[in-house]
Design an enzyme around this catalytic site. Structure first.
Site, PDB file in Angstrom:
ATOM      1  N   SER A 134      -6.230   6.325  36.530  1.00  0.00           N
ATOM      2  CA  SER A 134      -6.619   6.184  37.943  1.00  0.00           C
ATOM      3  C   SER A 134      -5.689   7.046  38.783  1.00  0.00           C
ATOM      4  CB  SER A 134      -6.462   4.730  38.381  1.00  0.00           C
ATOM      5  OG  SER A 134      -6.614   4.618  39.778  1.00  0.00           O
ATOM      6  N   TYR A 160      -1.674  -3.460  38.576  1.00  0.00           N
ATOM      7  CA  TYR A 160      -2.701  -2.455  38.277  1.00  0.00           C
ATOM      8  C   TYR A 160      -2.108  -1.052  38.418  1.00  0.00           C
ATOM      9  CZ  TYR A 160      -7.001   0.307  38.545  1.00  0.00           C
ATOM     10  OH  TYR A 160      -7.982   1.252  38.329  1.00  0.00           O
ATOM     11  N   LYS A 192      -1.386   1.777  35.391  1.00  0.00           N
ATOM     12  CA  LYS A 192      -2.018   3.091  35.320  1.00  0.00           C
ATOM     13  C   LYS A 192      -0.964   4.194  35.201  1.00  0.00           C
ATOM     14  CE  LYS A 192      -6.330   1.820  35.330  1.00  0.00           C
ATOM     15  NZ  LYS A 192      -7.192   2.078  34.153  1.00  0.00           N
TER      16      LYS A 192
HETATM   17  P1  NAP Z   1     -15.853  -2.435  35.693  1.00  0.00           P
HETATM   18  O1  NAP Z   1     -17.161  -2.070  36.299  1.00  0.00           O
HETATM   19  O2  NAP Z   1     -15.106  -3.616  36.205  1.00  0.00           O
HETATM   20  O3  NAP Z   1     -16.056  -2.582  34.101  1.00  0.00           O
HETATM   21  C1  NAP Z   1     -14.976  -2.897  33.263  1.00  0.00           C
HETATM   22  C2  NAP Z   1     -15.407  -2.701  31.831  1.00  0.00           C
HETATM   23  O4  NAP Z   1     -14.279  -2.958  30.967  1.00  0.00           O
HETATM   24  C3  NAP Z   1     -16.504  -3.671  31.406  1.00  0.00           C
HETATM   25  O5  NAP Z   1     -17.407  -2.991  30.564  1.00  0.00           O
HETATM   26  C4  NAP Z   1     -15.751  -4.742  30.623  1.00  0.00           C
HETATM   27  O6  NAP Z   1     -16.527  -5.399  29.615  1.00  0.00           O
HETATM   28  C5  NAP Z   1     -14.666  -3.890  29.963  1.00  0.00           C
HETATM   29  N1  NAP Z   1     -13.502  -4.712  29.576  1.00  0.00           N
HETATM   30  C6  NAP Z   1     -12.684  -5.409  30.399  1.00  0.00           C
HETATM   31  N2  NAP Z   1     -11.744  -6.052  29.660  1.00  0.00           N
HETATM   32  C7  NAP Z   1     -11.977  -5.737  28.366  1.00  0.00           C
HETATM   33  C8  NAP Z   1     -11.363  -6.083  27.141  1.00  0.00           C
HETATM   34  N3  NAP Z   1     -10.279  -6.898  27.086  1.00  0.00           N
HETATM   35  N4  NAP Z   1     -11.881  -5.600  25.980  1.00  0.00           N
HETATM   36  C9  NAP Z   1     -12.979  -4.796  25.999  1.00  0.00           C
HETATM   37  N5  NAP Z   1     -13.596  -4.417  27.138  1.00  0.00           N
HETATM   38  C10 NAP Z   1     -13.112  -4.891  28.299  1.00  0.00           C
HETATM   39  O7  NAP Z   1     -14.820  -1.225  35.771  1.00  0.00           O
HETATM   40  P2  NAP Z   1     -14.970   0.248  36.376  1.00  0.00           P
HETATM   41  O8  NAP Z   1     -14.789   0.164  37.832  1.00  0.00           O
HETATM   42  O9  NAP Z   1     -16.162   0.910  35.810  1.00  0.00           O
HETATM   43  O10 NAP Z   1     -13.655   0.916  35.790  1.00  0.00           O
HETATM   44  C11 NAP Z   1     -13.611   1.536  34.527  1.00  0.00           C
HETATM   45  C12 NAP Z   1     -12.230   2.182  34.370  1.00  0.00           C
HETATM   46  O11 NAP Z   1     -12.016   3.098  35.441  1.00  0.00           O
HETATM   47  C13 NAP Z   1     -11.076   1.176  34.447  1.00  0.00           C
HETATM   48  O12 NAP Z   1     -10.061   1.549  33.545  1.00  0.00           O
HETATM   49  C14 NAP Z   1     -10.605   1.320  35.887  1.00  0.00           C
HETATM   50  O13 NAP Z   1      -9.281   0.922  36.062  1.00  0.00           O
HETATM   51  C15 NAP Z   1     -10.797   2.805  36.092  1.00  0.00           C
HETATM   52  N6  NAP Z   1     -10.901   3.169  37.520  1.00  0.00           N
HETATM   53  C16 NAP Z   1     -11.857   2.609  38.312  1.00  0.00           C
HETATM   54  C17 NAP Z   1     -11.912   2.985  39.658  1.00  0.00           C
HETATM   55  C18 NAP Z   1     -12.940   2.425  40.594  1.00  0.00           C
HETATM   56  O14 NAP Z   1     -12.838   2.681  41.806  1.00  0.00           O
HETATM   57  N7  NAP Z   1     -13.931   1.692  40.137  1.00  0.00           N
HETATM   58  C19 NAP Z   1     -11.005   3.924  40.155  1.00  0.00           C
HETATM   59  C20 NAP Z   1     -10.056   4.465  39.311  1.00  0.00           C
HETATM   60  C21 NAP Z   1     -10.021   4.088  37.982  1.00  0.00           C
HETATM   61  P3  NAP Z   1     -17.458  -6.674  30.033  1.00  0.00           P
HETATM   62  O15 NAP Z   1     -18.631  -6.113  30.793  1.00  0.00           O
HETATM   63  O16 NAP Z   1     -17.862  -7.286  28.723  1.00  0.00           O
HETATM   64  O17 NAP Z   1     -16.595  -7.547  30.873  1.00  0.00           O
END
Ligand code: NAP
Length: 262
Positions: free
Chosen positions: A149, A169, A173
């Protein structure tokens, strides 16, 4: 002569953790668009099987969902072997699964720490090492893209000089971006490349819970003046997985609408 560039992962298998929803879902579709078989790892969603089936049908590839908690090393190792046998040789990993706890620092607990670091740092480490063990055993190359991130570098604001309260968080990261560099250096002699995709704000479940006023404030402070759509994370990820990135390892690539220029 054929014009243009083509990325073709036909016959390869790519694992996407958290590939069933949010950014991961679009990354799963992205690698399938390029012809890869896709193994989706999820934790508890009920619809992961149908998501994988839909991808298989849409792109004519093999795709299957595997339930595994990435924070548990022994489970991850077992599932990676199973994927390798069922979908064909694994060639790439997108370590995308990540979680956050938003609370003032004085209210954060050891349990919160273990939850956030268990997925964002240990979970990435577990999946990366499971992939590297498969590749070193058969002396094949591989590419790992870790979804970190922009929070690895900055403390996001909830208002003028008011930080977003997500100390675990942000620091997780920063830690995982360093893990990526360490693994890149260690595994370069084996032909295993490790890079980091570091998104800015993306419209997913992780950001949808935010107060609309906060979202408006944050969007106004991004040079491109908006949050990203998950699909906008695909290009960089697919590039890093491909041989076009054969000289790229240990890098952190920000896809953040210019947020880090300020
Ligand atoms: P999200 O929609 O909340 O989805 C999280 C995903 O991670 C889900 O598929 C979840 O599975 C899986 N997960 C969580 N805990 C897990 C575990 N212990 N074992 C296996 N799978 C697990 O997240 P997102 O926003 O798409 O983010 C994806 C990545 O991008 C993350 O690393 C996040 O920190 C990073 N990121 C996001 C943003 C943003 O603005 N959204 C910005 C920067 C970075 P389930 O569906 O089964 O729960």
């Amino acid at each position: 002569m054929t014009k243009g560039f083509t990325i073709d992962f036909t016959g390869q298998t790519i694992i996407v953790t958290g590939g069933n929803r949010g950014i991961g879902y679009e990354l799963s579709r992205g690698v399938a668009t390029a012809g890869a078989n896709v193994a989706i790892i999820y934790k508890s969603s009920k619809d992961a099987d149908s998501v994988a089936e839909k991808i298989a049908k849409e792109f004519g590839v093999k795709s299957k969902a595997y339930q595994a908690d990435v924070s548990k090393a022994d489970i991850v190792t077992k599932v990676f072997k199973q994927i390798d046998e069922e979908l064909g040789p694994v060639t790439g990993l997108v370590a995308n699964a990540g979680v956050s706890v938003v609370k003032p620092a004085t209210e954060l607990t050891e349990e919160d720490f273990n939850f956030v670091y268990g997925v964002n740092v240990l979970g990435v480490f577990n999946t990366a090492t499971a992939a590297a063990k498969l590749w070193t055993a058969r002396q094949s190359k591989g590419s790992i893209v870790i979804n970190s991130s922009m929070s690895s570098q900055i403390i996001n604001q909830a208002g003028e000089n008011i930080p977003l309260t997500q100390v675990f968080y942000n620091s997780s990261k920063a830690a995982v971006s360093s893990v990526a560099k360490g693994l890149a250096a260690e595994w370069a002699p084996h032909g295993i490349r490790v890079n980091t995709l570091s998104p800015g704000y993306v419209n997913t479940d992780q950001t949808s819970h935010m107060d609309p006023k906060l979202r408006t404030y944050q969007a106004a402070n991004i040079p491109l003046r908006r949050f990203a759509e998950p699909q906008e994370m695909v290009g960089q990820t697919v590039l890093l997985l491909s041989d076009y990135a054969s000289y790229m390892t240990g890098g952190e690539y920000f896809v953040d609408g210019g947020q880090l220029v300020w």
